[in-house]
Structure formats: C-alpha cells, structure tokens
Design an enzyme around this catalytic site. Structure first.
Site, PDB file in Angstrom:
ATOM      1  N   LYS A 196     -21.949 -21.375 -11.887  1.00  8.18           N
ATOM      2  CA  LYS A 196     -22.698 -22.636 -11.783  1.00  8.18           C
ATOM      3  C   LYS A 196     -21.896 -23.685 -11.005  1.00  8.18           C
ATOM      4  O   LYS A 196     -22.482 -24.556 -10.353  1.00  8.18           O
ATOM      5  CB  LYS A 196     -23.063 -23.145 -13.181  1.00  8.18           C
ATOM      6  CG  LYS A 196     -24.143 -22.289 -13.871  1.00  8.18           C
ATOM      7  CD  LYS A 196     -25.356 -22.096 -12.977  1.00  8.18           C
ATOM      8  CE  LYS A 196     -26.616 -21.756 -13.745  1.00  8.18           C
ATOM      9  NZ  LYS A 196     -27.749 -21.464 -12.824  1.00  8.18           N
ATOM     10  N   TYR A 239     -20.305 -17.694 -16.342  1.00  7.29           N
ATOM     11  CA  TYR A 239     -21.447 -18.577 -16.068  1.00  7.29           C
ATOM     12  C   TYR A 239     -20.976 -19.908 -15.474  1.00  7.29           C
ATOM     13  O   TYR A 239     -21.562 -20.432 -14.526  1.00  7.29           O
ATOM     14  CB  TYR A 239     -22.192 -18.775 -17.390  1.00  7.29           C
ATOM     15  CG  TYR A 239     -23.461 -19.573 -17.325  1.00  7.29           C
ATOM     16  CD1 TYR A 239     -24.625 -19.016 -16.800  1.00  7.29           C
ATOM     17  CD2 TYR A 239     -23.517 -20.867 -17.835  1.00  7.29           C
ATOM     18  CE1 TYR A 239     -25.800 -19.751 -16.768  1.00  7.29           C
ATOM     19  CE2 TYR A 239     -24.685 -21.595 -17.815  1.00  7.29           C
ATOM     20  CZ  TYR A 239     -25.827 -21.031 -17.281  1.00  7.29           C
ATOM     21  OH  TYR A 239     -26.992 -21.751 -17.259  1.00  7.29           O
TER      22      TYR A 239
HETATM   23  P1  NAI Z   1     -34.885 -18.081 -18.838  1.00 13.60           P
HETATM   24  O1  NAI Z   1     -34.077 -16.894 -19.268  1.00 13.60           O
HETATM   25  O2  NAI Z   1     -36.096 -18.448 -19.622  1.00 13.60           O
HETATM   26  O3  NAI Z   1     -35.326 -17.939 -17.329  1.00 13.60           O
HETATM   27  C1  NAI Z   1     -34.571 -17.268 -16.346  1.00 13.60           C
HETATM   28  C2  NAI Z   1     -35.509 -16.381 -15.596  1.00 13.60           C
HETATM   29  O4  NAI Z   1     -34.800 -15.758 -14.511  1.00 13.60           O
HETATM   30  C3  NAI Z   1     -36.081 -15.265 -16.462  1.00 13.60           C
HETATM   31  O5  NAI Z   1     -37.503 -15.297 -16.423  1.00 13.60           O
HETATM   32  C4  NAI Z   1     -35.505 -13.989 -15.819  1.00 13.60           C
HETATM   33  O6  NAI Z   1     -36.397 -12.881 -15.885  1.00 13.60           O
HETATM   34  C5  NAI Z   1     -35.267 -14.444 -14.402  1.00 13.60           C
HETATM   35  N1  NAI Z   1     -34.260 -13.625 -13.722  1.00 13.60           N
HETATM   36  C6  NAI Z   1     -33.066 -13.203 -14.229  1.00 13.60           C
HETATM   37  N2  NAI Z   1     -32.430 -12.445 -13.322  1.00 13.60           N
HETATM   38  C7  NAI Z   1     -33.226 -12.379 -12.226  1.00 13.60           C
HETATM   39  C8  NAI Z   1     -33.097 -11.745 -10.965  1.00 13.60           C
HETATM   40  N3  NAI Z   1     -32.018 -11.016 -10.655  1.00 13.60           N
HETATM   41  N4  NAI Z   1     -34.098 -11.890 -10.069  1.00 13.60           N
HETATM   42  C9  NAI Z   1     -35.201 -12.623 -10.369  1.00 13.60           C
HETATM   43  N5  NAI Z   1     -35.380 -13.245 -11.565  1.00 13.60           N
HETATM   44  C10 NAI Z   1     -34.399 -13.117 -12.478  1.00 13.60           C
HETATM   45  O7  NAI Z   1     -33.862 -19.325 -18.802  1.00 13.60           O
HETATM   46  P2  NAI Z   1     -34.054 -20.852 -18.376  1.00 13.60           P
HETATM   47  O8  NAI Z   1     -33.394 -21.657 -19.433  1.00 13.60           O
HETATM   48  O9  NAI Z   1     -35.431 -21.149 -17.963  1.00 13.60           O
HETATM   49  O10 NAI Z   1     -33.058 -20.915 -17.102  1.00 13.60           O
HETATM   50  C11 NAI Z   1     -33.447 -21.246 -15.798  1.00 13.60           C
HETATM   51  C12 NAI Z   1     -32.217 -21.670 -15.027  1.00 13.60           C
HETATM   52  O11 NAI Z   1     -31.670 -22.855 -15.582  1.00 13.60           O
HETATM   53  C13 NAI Z   1     -31.085 -20.637 -15.031  1.00 13.60           C
HETATM   54  O12 NAI Z   1     -30.448 -20.642 -13.774  1.00 13.60           O
HETATM   55  C14 NAI Z   1     -30.157 -21.183 -16.095  1.00 13.60           C
HETATM   56  O13 NAI Z   1     -28.843 -20.706 -15.912  1.00 13.60           O
HETATM   57  C15 NAI Z   1     -30.298 -22.659 -15.877  1.00 13.60           C
HETATM   58  N6  NAI Z   1     -29.904 -23.508 -16.973  1.00 13.60           N
HETATM   59  C16 NAI Z   1     -30.659 -23.599 -18.105  1.00 13.60           C
HETATM   60  C17 NAI Z   1     -30.270 -24.454 -19.113  1.00 13.60           C
HETATM   61  C18 NAI Z   1     -31.097 -24.667 -20.303  1.00 13.60           C
HETATM   62  O14 NAI Z   1     -30.753 -25.589 -21.095  1.00 13.60           O
HETATM   63  N7  NAI Z   1     -32.159 -23.925 -20.523  1.00 13.60           N
HETATM   64  C19 NAI Z   1     -29.017 -25.220 -19.044  1.00 13.60           C
HETATM   65  C20 NAI Z   1     -28.332 -25.091 -17.792  1.00 13.60           C
HETATM   66  C21 NAI Z   1     -28.772 -24.254 -16.818  1.00 13.60           C
END
Ligand code: NAI
Length: 301
Positions: free
Chosen positions: A169, A165
């Site tokens: 990132k 990851y």
């Molecule tokens: P989440 O798991 O709620 O949302 C991620 C979404 O991406 C999910 O709805 C999933 O179905 C979708 N997804 C996964 N693979 C996919 C694909 N191949 N094609 C289309 N959609 C796909 O997680 P969250 O926390 O909302 O994360 C959003 C972004 O923020 C991610 O890139 C995550 O790595 C990043 N992030 C989040 C942090 C946090 O504190 N929540 C911290 C740092 C980064």
C-alpha cells in the site's frame, strides 16, 4: 454542481463486492459506463468465479445503467490488456480506472512466508501497474484520464501483522506521486484513496454496531470526487464513516552543519531540532525536495 459521468467509461477492479461494488454502482447511477472487474476469489486471494461481478452488473442494468462484467485477475497482464481492449471495443475509450482489487494475508513478520509476501505485493502492486499501463497510452492519447490507487492507513502509518500489505500500500503512494507528474501534461490525474469501511476485508475487526456506521457508501463520495472531471491530482484522501481527511508527506526544516560537524554525535545531539515540525513543508517532487535540502544547506549552520 452535480458531479456526473455521462459518456465516461470506467474500469473498477475488484468490484464484485465491498468498496469496488459501491464505486461501480454509484458511478453507473451518475451516468458512467462501468467495467465491473472481479476475480471473485476469497479474502486471501484463493479461488475465483465471475458470479460476484455478474451480480453487480445485473444490479446496475436493473436500474437502467450500463455495465459489463470482467473476470480477469489484475495480476494477469495479458488478461488485463484484453479487458481494456474489450472496453475500448465496446465503448470507444477508458476515461477512469479505479485500482481497488486487493487481498490480505495478515501475519506477524516473524511468521510471514515469502509466498504470503509475494502474493500480496503481486495483487496490489503488479495488479495496479498492469491495469494502469493498459490504460495509460489511451489516456495520454485522448488527453484525458482519471486514475485512482487504493492505499491504506497500513501503508501510510503501519499496522501490526501487515508487513506485506503495508509495503504494497505504501508503493501506491510512490506510484501516485510519479504518475501524477508524468500524466499532468496529458490531463491524466492520479490520486490515492485510503478507505476505512466495513467490508469482508475488515468484518472481523469491528463490532457490528460500528460496522453499520461505516459501510462502503461512506467512502464512495471521496472516490467519485477523485475520478471526476474537476478532480485534483496527487492527493491522498482518507475517507470513512463520514470523515474525510488528507494525508501529506512532509519534510521538516531540519538543520545544516559544516563539514567538521558531520558526525553521528551531531545528529544525536540535534535530533530534536531535526525533528521539529515548525515550518515543515510538502515538497512537490523528489527533485524539489533535493533542491530544498541543498538550498537550505547554504543557510548559516
Ligand atoms: P473486499 O475483499 O470486499 O474487496 C476486494 C475485491 O477485490 C474482492 O471482491 C476480490 O474478489 C477482488 N480481488 C482480489 N484479488 C483480485 C485480483 N487478482 N483480480 C481482480 N479482483 C481481485 O475488500 P474491500 O474492503 O472492499 O477492499 C477494497 C480495497 O480497499 C482493497 O484494495 C483494500 O486493500 C483497500 N482497503 C480497504 C480498507 C477497508 O477498511 N475496507 C482499508 C484500507 C484499504
């Protein structure tokens, strides 16, 4: 001045839940037409269904906004191209792309399979590149584009158990810094957000009372600013729980030595001086960094 997105079209990937859902809702509430993309899989990237994206579209439409669901995996370049073509066919253009889709497969490096590594790189890196490529020509052609990549504290500073990851990132930062340069002439501005929010991705990492103070709505203001008309470019903005900070990649002044002193012993002996942050700078480009290093090589040793 109120930030609005009237007559703008945005694609938000991974917008079926978490941060992406919040971005989509807030963009739509400010007049944007939104493609709500989500594969609908589990946190580790397995499975998939369109229902999560459909629910977000229903929420937007119920409050008078315009949105359409799309179930493409960002890893599928052909499906991503079709998503962009659909958006252009429906609304004429894509002005904003938020690369937000992501998965986690945490494990210490000793236990991480190559498959876990490749899968995480595929969704974050190839997924972001697929989506960005699909909108790039259109944005250049219309001389307008706002692209947001999603990086992470892990990519910038490292986190135990997240080698895959973190590598993915960190790749976002190189992409931002180069695409910002290549897009500048066409008013395509490219930035990165480093969120910190309670979502299903982080739900098991924090107590409930802390999670309540750091919902996705604490990150969305930074994301919306970074894709707005007056957005900056080449910015890494950290956001969450009411905090907003910028991350810079800096270079120290360092030292320069004559050929006769170019030994590992010199580096060891003067490592504190090399590391001294007094007078450090933020090079605008890699080339500028090289020029600075060469320029200071002419300083007295
Ligand atoms: P989440 O798991 O709620 O949302 C991620 C979404 O991406 C999910 O709805 C999933 O179905 C979708 N997804 C996964 N693979 C996919 C694909 N191949 N094609 C289309 N959609 C796909 O997680 P969250 O926390 O909302 O994360 C959003 C972004 O923020 C991610 O890139 C995550 O790595 C990043 N992030 C989040 C942090 C946090 O504190 N929540 C911290 C740092 C980064």
């Amino acid at each position: 001045m109120t930030i609005r997105f009237d007559n703008r079209v945005a694609i938000v990937t991974g917008a079926g839940g978490g941060l992406g859902r919040e971005y989509a809702l807030q963009l739509a509430a400010r007049g944007c037409r939104v493609v709500v993309n989500d594969l609908g899989g589990a946190r580790d990237g397995s499975g998939g269904s369109l229902s999560a994206a459909d629910d977000v579209v229903a929420e937007i439409v119920a409050t008078g906004g315009e949105a359409v669901a799309n179930g493409a995996s960002v890893t599928d370049a052909a499906a991503v191209d079709a998503m962009v073509a659909d958006a252009v066919g429906r609304w004429g253009q894509v002005d904003i792309l938020i690369n937000n889709a992501g998965i986690l497969r945490d494990r210490s490096f000793a236990k991480m399979s190559l498959e876990d590594f490749a899968q995480v790189m595929d969704v974050h890196v190839s997924g972001t590149v697929n989506c960005t490529r699909a909108v790039w020509d259109g944005m250049r052609g219309r001389v307008y584009g706002r692209i947001l990549m999603t990086t992470s504290s892990s990519g910038m500073y490292g986190n135990f158990g997240q080698a895959n990851y973190a590598a993915a990132k960190a790749a976002m930062i190189g992409l931002v810094k180069t695409l910002h340069l290549e897009g500048a002439k066409f008013d395509v501005r490219v930035n990165a957000i480093a969120p910190l929010a309670a979502t299903r991705m982080t739900e098991d990492l924090m107590p409930a009372e802390m999670a309540a103070r750091m919902g996705p709505e604490t990150v969305a203001p930074a994301a919306l600013y970074l894709v707005s008309e007056d957005a900056p470019s080449n910015v890494i903005l950290n956001a969450g729980a009411g905090g907003f900070e910028r991350t810079y990649i800096t270079m120290t002044r360092g030292i320069h030595v004559a050929a006769a002193d170019m030994s590992p012993e010199t580096v060891a002996a003067r490592f504190a001086e090399i590391s001294d942050r007094e007078g450090e700078v933020v090079p605008e480009t890699g080339t500028a960094q090289g020029a600075m290093a060469l320029g200071s090589a002419s300083r007295p040793a």
